[in-house]
Design a protein around this motif. Sequence first.
Motif, mmCIF file in Angstrom:
data_model
loop_
_atom_site.group_PDB
_atom_site.id
_atom_site.type_symbol
_atom_site.label_atom_id
_atom_site.label_comp_id
_atom_site.label_asym_id
_atom_site.label_seq_id
_atom_site.Cartn_x
_atom_site.Cartn_y
_atom_site.Cartn_z
ATOM 1 N N ASP A 9 26.759 34.531 -4.416
ATOM 2 C CA ASP A 9 25.879 35.270 -5.095
ATOM 3 C C ASP A 9 24.420 35.072 -5.169
ATOM 4 O OD1 ASP A 9 28.139 36.812 -5.656
ATOM 5 O OD2 ASP A 9 28.432 35.902 -7.708
ATOM 6 N N MET A 10 23.570 36.112 -5.232
ATOM 7 C CA MET A 10 22.179 35.882 -5.658
ATOM 8 C C MET A 10 22.066 34.939 -6.713
ATOM 9 S SD MET A 10 19.187 36.819 -4.523
ATOM 10 C CE MET A 10 17.398 36.391 -5.329
ATOM 11 N N PRO A 11 21.141 33.837 -6.802
ATOM 12 C CA PRO A 11 21.285 33.062 -7.712
ATOM 13 C C PRO A 11 20.512 33.819 -9.172
ATOM 14 C CG PRO A 11 19.547 32.258 -6.152
ATOM 15 C CD PRO A 11 20.273 33.356 -5.384
ATOM 16 N N SER A 12 20.987 33.537 -10.297
ATOM 17 C CA SER A 12 20.510 34.043 -11.411
ATOM 18 C C SER A 12 19.313 33.883 -11.637
ATOM 19 C CB SER A 12 21.366 33.498 -12.535
ATOM 20 O OG SER A 12 21.155 32.348 -12.842
ATOM 21 N N GLU A 13 18.627 34.556 -12.581
ATOM 22 C CA GLU A 13 17.000 34.429 -13.124
ATOM 23 C C GLU A 13 16.866 32.990 -13.757
ATOM 24 O OE1 GLU A 13 14.563 36.000 -12.583
ATOM 25 O OE2 GLU A 13 13.208 34.453 -13.864
ATOM 26 N N LYS A 14 18.232 32.409 -14.459
ATOM 27 C CA LYS A 14 17.900 31.060 -15.212
ATOM 28 C C LYS A 14 17.865 30.014 -13.976
ATOM 29 C CE LYS A 14 20.441 28.311 -18.162
ATOM 30 N NZ LYS A 14 21.828 28.109 -19.017
ATOM 31 N N GLU A 15 18.755 30.348 -12.788
ATOM 32 C CA GLU A 15 18.859 29.100 -11.803
ATOM 33 C C GLU A 15 17.566 29.278 -11.154
ATOM 34 O OE1 GLU A 15 23.271 28.664 -9.340
ATOM 35 O OE2 GLU A 15 22.321 30.937 -10.012
ATOM 36 N N ILE A 16 16.965 30.342 -10.774
ATOM 37 C CA ILE A 16 15.630 30.398 -10.302
ATOM 38 C C ILE A 16 14.508 29.692 -11.031
ATOM 39 C CG2 ILE A 16 13.759 31.941 -9.381
ATOM 40 C CD1 ILE A 16 16.034 33.731 -8.197
ATOM 41 N N SER A 17 14.500 29.946 -12.306
ATOM 42 C CA SER A 17 13.583 29.440 -13.125
ATOM 43 C C SER A 17 13.663 27.957 -13.027
ATOM 44 C CB SER A 17 13.789 29.970 -14.640
ATOM 45 O OG SER A 17 13.488 31.392 -14.672
ATOM 46 N N SER A 18 14.836 27.537 -13.281
ATOM 47 C CA SER A 18 15.198 26.028 -13.444
ATOM 48 C C SER A 18 14.646 25.344 -12.084
ATOM 49 C CB SER A 18 16.400 25.653 -13.695
ATOM 50 O OG SER A 18 16.949 24.673 -13.186
ATOM 51 N N GLU A 19 14.933 25.971 -10.890
ATOM 52 C CA GLU A 19 14.818 25.459 -9.389
ATOM 53 C C GLU A 19 13.119 25.247 -9.494
ATOM 54 O OE1 GLU A 19 16.201 23.495 -7.750
ATOM 55 O OE2 GLU A 19 15.697 23.860 -5.474
ATOM 56 N N ALA A 20 12.599 26.576 -9.727
ATOM 57 C CA ALA A 20 11.287 26.669 -9.549
ATOM 58 C C ALA A 20 10.283 25.470 -10.419
ATOM 59 C CB ALA A 20 10.627 28.081 -10.128
ATOM 60 N N ALA A 21 11.060 25.291 -11.666
ATOM 61 C CA ALA A 21 10.335 24.157 -12.442
ATOM 62 C C ALA A 21 10.427 22.861 -11.759
ATOM 63 C CB ALA A 21 11.041 24.271 -14.071
ATOM 64 N N ARG A 22 11.645 22.373 -11.182
ATOM 65 C CA ARG A 22 12.065 21.215 -10.505
ATOM 66 C C ARG A 22 10.816 21.114 -9.422
ATOM 67 N NH1 ARG A 22 14.209 18.965 -6.084
ATOM 68 N NH2 ARG A 22 14.877 20.996 -5.217
ATOM 69 N N LEU A 23 10.721 22.394 -8.652
ATOM 70 C CA LEU A 23 9.777 22.062 -7.453
ATOM 71 C C LEU A 23 8.550 22.074 -7.982
ATOM 72 C CD1 LEU A 23 11.331 24.942 -5.157
ATOM 73 C CD2 LEU A 23 11.478 22.483 -4.738
ATOM 74 N N HIS A 24 7.881 22.802 -9.023
ATOM 75 C CA HIS A 24 6.611 22.565 -9.517
ATOM 76 C C HIS A 24 6.309 21.228 -10.057
ATOM 77 C CE1 HIS A 24 3.278 23.709 -12.246
ATOM 78 N NE2 HIS A 24 2.851 24.000 -11.057
ATOM 79 N N ASP A 25 7.428 20.574 -10.595
ATOM 80 C CA ASP A 25 7.208 19.095 -11.114
ATOM 81 C C ASP A 25 6.891 18.234 -9.942
ATOM 82 O OD1 ASP A 25 7.370 17.183 -12.846
ATOM 83 O OD2 ASP A 25 9.207 16.526 -12.101
ATOM 84 N N LYS A 26 7.342 18.276 -8.778
ATOM 85 C CA LYS A 26 7.078 17.803 -7.416
ATOM 86 C C LYS A 26 5.767 18.074 -6.951
ATOM 87 C CE LYS A 26 11.069 15.595 -7.928
ATOM 88 N NZ LYS A 26 11.017 14.079 -8.452
ATOM 89 N N LEU A 27 5.589 19.355 -6.796
ATOM 90 C CA LEU A 27 4.736 19.851 -5.742
ATOM 91 C C LEU A 27 3.363 20.662 -6.466
ATOM 92 C CD1 LEU A 27 7.159 22.094 -3.633
ATOM 93 C CD2 LEU A 27 5.969 19.929 -2.956
ATOM 94 N N GLY A 28 3.432 20.606 -7.822
ATOM 95 C CA GLY A 28 2.302 21.081 -8.592
ATOM 96 C C GLY A 28 0.937 20.058 -8.499
ATOM 97 N N SER A 29 1.100 18.845 -8.360
ATOM 98 C CA SER A 29 -0.115 17.956 -8.224
ATOM 99 C C SER A 29 -0.517 18.398 -6.784
ATOM 100 C CB SER A 29 0.503 16.614 -8.312
ATOM 101 O OG SER A 29 1.404 16.140 -7.298
ATOM 102 N N LEU A 30 0.395 18.733 -5.672
ATOM 103 C CA LEU A 30 -0.349 18.993 -4.455
ATOM 104 C C LEU A 30 -0.964 20.544 -4.230
ATOM 105 C CD1 LEU A 30 2.612 17.530 -2.227
ATOM 106 C CD2 LEU A 30 0.235 16.490 -2.810
ATOM 107 N N GLY A 31 -1.182 21.124 -5.489
ATOM 108 C CA GLY A 31 -1.593 22.329 -5.577
ATOM 109 C C GLY A 31 -0.796 23.609 -5.448
ATOM 110 N N TRP A 32 0.754 23.580 -5.622
ATOM 111 C CA TRP A 32 1.609 24.543 -5.290
ATOM 112 C C TRP A 32 1.646 25.104 -6.897
ATOM 113 C CZ3 TRP A 32 5.624 25.215 -1.604
ATOM 114 C CH2 TRP A 32 5.586 24.611 -0.178
ATOM 115 N N SER A 33 1.562 26.578 -6.951
ATOM 116 C CA SER A 33 1.501 27.158 -8.352
ATOM 117 C C SER A 33 3.043 27.350 -8.602
ATOM 118 C CB SER A 33 0.722 28.460 -8.205
ATOM 119 O OG SER A 33 1.503 29.309 -7.435
#
Length: 342
Positions: A9-33
């Motif tokens: 199934d398409m990931p839920s809004e909650k799953e997407i938000s949590s994954e986006a936060a995980r990625l941003h934690d790693k990639l934010g310092s490299l300029g990823w919004s």
Amino acid sequence: MAVITFARDMPSEKEISSEAARLHDKLGSLGWSLEVCRAYAPLTLEINSLKKKRNAIVLAHSYQTPDIIWGVADFVGDSYALSDAARKTDAKIIVFAGVRFMAETAKLLNPKKRVFIPSLEAGCSLADDITAEDVRQLKRKHPGVPVVCYINTSADVKAESDVCCTSSNAAKIIRALPGRQIIFIPDEFMAKNLEKETGKKIISWHSRCVVHQDFDERKLAALREAFPSAKILVHSECPPAVVQKADLVGGTGDMERFVKSSDASSFVLVTECGLSDRLRFELPNKEFVGMCALCPYMKKNSLALILEVLQGLPQEKEIALPEEVAQRARRALEKMFGLSQS
Ligand code: SF4
């Protein structure tokens, strides 16, 4: 970005938000919004889900892009460390986000595992510039001289060689071999650097790394002046004039170990940009300044291609080596493990 077909199934809004936060934690310092991380989240979620389903792992070289390294990689390192990780894993499938010779090496060391490369264009200017026939000709011209091949070679070339080496153990292996002469293939600059380091006469080939051949000693001298307290770490595939100016010469694994154990706070890493990007995130108290360059081959891989491999396990992207070649190439690798541990 690729259109993703979801096996679940398409990931839920909650799953997407949590994954986006995980990625941003790693990639934010490299300029990823956060917005960009949200756009990537369905892709990394799908890849990580397929990895579990297929009992697969993703091995990523330090020169891969940050979305691969922080989004889906299970192990990150240089080619030697990744081969070692490949040997230790229980996973049945290895997706090698690196270049072809690395995936071949993983297959040689793990004949029972299925190894895939995401991009068929992920070659290497060093590995692609020498053939098995070239090595046979060198051996005919210099009978009895031991042949040492850098790990950046195809399985065919390894099969014609006496022993393999990495940038970390090359000098040790050359010193351990009998005689004053060695055939070292394929990197011309590394051969010159090793001749100076080991004092042996080295018969070389003419391949060069497209990333490391172009670093310039004048720019390095200017950096030394601009950042006098910075340690300068130079890859051993660089020209001798650049190597001469280094505080450390070695491969990416050597550079990483040096930075992590050094009291210095500022470094110039004369290699592919991916290494400084990763260490900048992992070691926020250290500063990385100066020059780096991108490897066009390493950057052929992408999350979309990794997904494609995990979805279809395409035959053309699976590493398959003739058994007779694999046996002889494996011998050269095993001799390297033996000599580098002695
Ligand atoms: S950085 Fe150089 S040696 Fe490494 S894969 Fe790219 S071309 Fe080959």
